[in-house]
Enzyme design. Structure first.
Site, PDB file in Angstrom:
ATOM      1  N   GLY A   1       0.827  -1.192   0.000  1.00  0.00           N
ATOM      2  CA  GLY A   1       0.000   0.000   0.000  1.00  0.00           C
ATOM      3  C   GLY A   1       0.868   1.251   0.000  1.00  0.00           C
ATOM      4  CB  SER A   2       0.216   4.617   1.375  1.00  0.00           C
ATOM      5  OG  SER A   2      -0.989   4.790   0.661  1.00  0.00           O
TER       6      SER A   2
END
Length: 581
Positions: free
Chosen positions: A309-310
């Protein structure tokens, strides 16, 4: 006239007699006579042994048996960086029987009592002892010392105790996934017990001994088979038992609170790449590995792939800054857009953001636009340099290399999605390692489970100035307005990044299954510690990385800094200052 002769004959001297040499027949006769005498002596001795001392010698022979006894090498001790013992071998005794030499079975009462002591059913014991052709059969291995003494008190004939070593793990399940365990023969089966087998095991020795019928050693014999054991090497790990305990406890609290499927935490020394803690839940007791199922025994930090993810965004931003593709003053249009039919958008719509804002607000749009300034092949090479898709060779069974498909197979949207952590996979340990490229001033470090005497040589990924710039940007994530305020540690500037990824299930991304990630370092200007936390499938009290993984990160990071004696880098808030009682 007769003439008288005066001649006297001269007598020859008497010749000296010379003895005739013995003929071959004579020698043969002598040898035969000697052999006859010797043979007669042997016959006489045999008659003596068969008559006068037969009973005595038979009794002594029956009571004494020559055996080659194994002298097990002591397996090396495993301890943490401060000397806390994590794995050791202790003396124990194992019981075997010699059915071949048994004249009669133990009584029913003896078998019943033996069964109770060694926890083996009577019928199983009887079946073992009825195998009369066998001269060795195990009854029970690695007995408790008190049990062994009670068995000895039964006075069973042709039951023998063998000295062995049993592996013990004093910390129980705390270090289970790192240390692993051995089998009953002392051979490593999982974890460091397996990967360091050659160093830990050593080499067994042997000794020829004389035993009586009760199995007691009555004498040691000289023999070319005798050999002293070579003990294994003691290993000092990089792990810190204090930090491991903290990490394990906080991880379990988070998994329980969020009713999650599992959780993992990794703590690294940001300067050396030494692993200070690695914990998973669920876990198991390595003293009783047979009671654990595959879910409990799985070292998720090493074997399980996650989409970060981020948490991958700082690297994309760092690459753009390092290559001069952007600077801190540039503002990017961060409104939603499309790549072909696929939309790229943020959780909240921001008309425009500078690079600091892209980091703080975790903008998918902004990060994807920075990634688009490079070719697909260049981004592939960059991710590969960070260790994605590359095995770390930790020695752990089932270690994953991660997943990074060849750039030629990327669809147009995939370069964008990879920039915010979808479409590539790696383990949490790989992700934590990648962050050393930021904390070590642009140099990616190798990881180590063993305490390092000298700083390792790494591989440069970014310029030193770039790494420092990005670390400063990442502090904004834990400051007001950032996505990771739950991970802020009072008294320290913490650089961090949150990550929330939907799980890929049955060929599609599930709407209700997530992996929450929080990873960061402190102090930001001169990082000493990296902490990475993932919570798998949280089902209660949120699912975002900042909300779910942020609080345990905060506790683990704060506690680790305190344990290592690292002084605060900024004033404490009033709430954090404790007034002495």
């Amino acid at each position: 006239m007769l003439i008288k002769s005066e001649y006297k004959p001269r007598m020859l001297p008497k010749e000296e007699q010379v003895k005739k040499p013995m003929t071959s027949n004579g020698r043969i006769s002598f040898v035969l006579m000697a052999m006859a005498v010797l043979f007669a002596c042997l016959i006489a001795r045999g008659l003596y042994l068969q008559t006068v001392t037969y009973n005595f010698l038979k009794e002594q022979g029956d009571n004494r048996i020559v055996r080659t006894q194994a002298l097990p090498a002591t397996r090396g001790t495993v301890s943490d960086r401060n000397g806390a013992v994590l794995a050791l071998s202790a003396p124990t005794e194992s019981l075997f029987a010699v059915p071949k030499d048994m004249k009669e079975m133990p009584s029913a009462a003896q078998l019943e009592r033996l069964s109770e002591l060694v926890d083996v059913p009577v019928d199983v014991l009887r079946n073992k002892l009825e195998q009369k052709g066998k001269s060795f059969i195990w009854i029970k291995r690695q007995l408790d010392p008190k049990v062994a003494e009670e068995v000895k008190a039964l006075g069973l004939e042709n039951f023998v105790f063998e000295k062995e070593l049993k592996r013990h793990y004093p910390m129980g399940n705390l270090f289970a996934h790192v240390i692993g365990f051995t089998d009953i023969d002392g051979k490593g089966q999982e974890g460091l017990e397996l990967s360091l087998e050659d160093s830990l095991y050593g080499e067994d020795g042997a000794e020829v001994v004389l035993r009586d019928r009760q199995g007691n050693i009555v004498d040691s014999l000289d023999s070319p088979r005798n050999k002293a054991p070579q003990n294994g090497k003691d290993i000092i790990l990089s792990l810190d038992q204090r930090i491991q305990t903290l990490a394990y406890e906080e991880l379990n609290k988070a998994v329980e609170y969020h009713q999650a499927k599992a959780g993992t935490v990794v703590v690294l020394d940001a300067r050396t790449g030494e692993i200070l803690a690695l914990a998973n839940t669920p876990a198991y007791d390595p003293n009783r590995p047979g009671r654990a199922d595959s879910e409990q025994r799985r070292n998720r930090a090493v074997t399980d792939m996650i989409e970060p993810g981020s948490a991958i965004k700082p690297f994309v931003i760092a690459k753009a800054l390092d290559a001069g593709k952007t600077d801190l003053n540039e503002r990017l249009n961060t409104q939603p857009y499309k790549i072909g039919p696929s939309p790229v958008r943020d959780t909240h719509v921001y008309p425009s953001l500078d690079v600091r804002g892209i980091m703080q607000k975790s903008s998918n749009v902004g990060t994807s636009k920075l990634s688009a300034r490079f070719g697909a092949e260049e981004m592939y090479d960059f991710y590969h340099e960070l260790g994605i898709g590359v095995r770390m060779h930790s020695g752990f069974p089932g270690e994953t290399a991660g997943l990074l498909r060849n750039w030629r197979r990327w669809r147009p949207i995939e370069q964008a999605t990879m920039s915010f952590g979808y479409g590539l996979q790696l383990s949490l340990l790989q992700l934590a390692r990648a962050y050393t490229a930021l904390t070590h001033d642009g140099v990616l470090l190798p990881l180590s489970f063993e305490k390092q005497a000298v700083a390792p040589q790494g591989k440069r990924i970014f310029k030193e100035s770039t790494a420092r710039e990005v670390r400063n940007l990442m502090v904004s994530v834990t400051e007001p307005g950032g996505t990771g305020t739950a991970g802020a540690v009072d008294g320290f500037d913490v650089g961090a990044k949150t990550g929330t990824a939907r799980k890929f299930v049955n060929g599609r991304y599930a709407d209700n299954k997530h992996v929450a990630t929080f990873i960061g370092f402190a102090p930001a200007k001169n990082p000493r510690v990296i902490v990475a936390v993932t919570i798998d499938e949280p089902t209660a009290h949120g699912y975002y990385g900042g909300v779910v993984a942020g609080p345990p990160f905060k506790k683990i990071m704060g506690g680790s800094l305190n344990i290592l004696g690292i002084s605060p880098t900024k004033p404490l808030t009033a709430a954090a200052v404790k007034t002495p009682s």
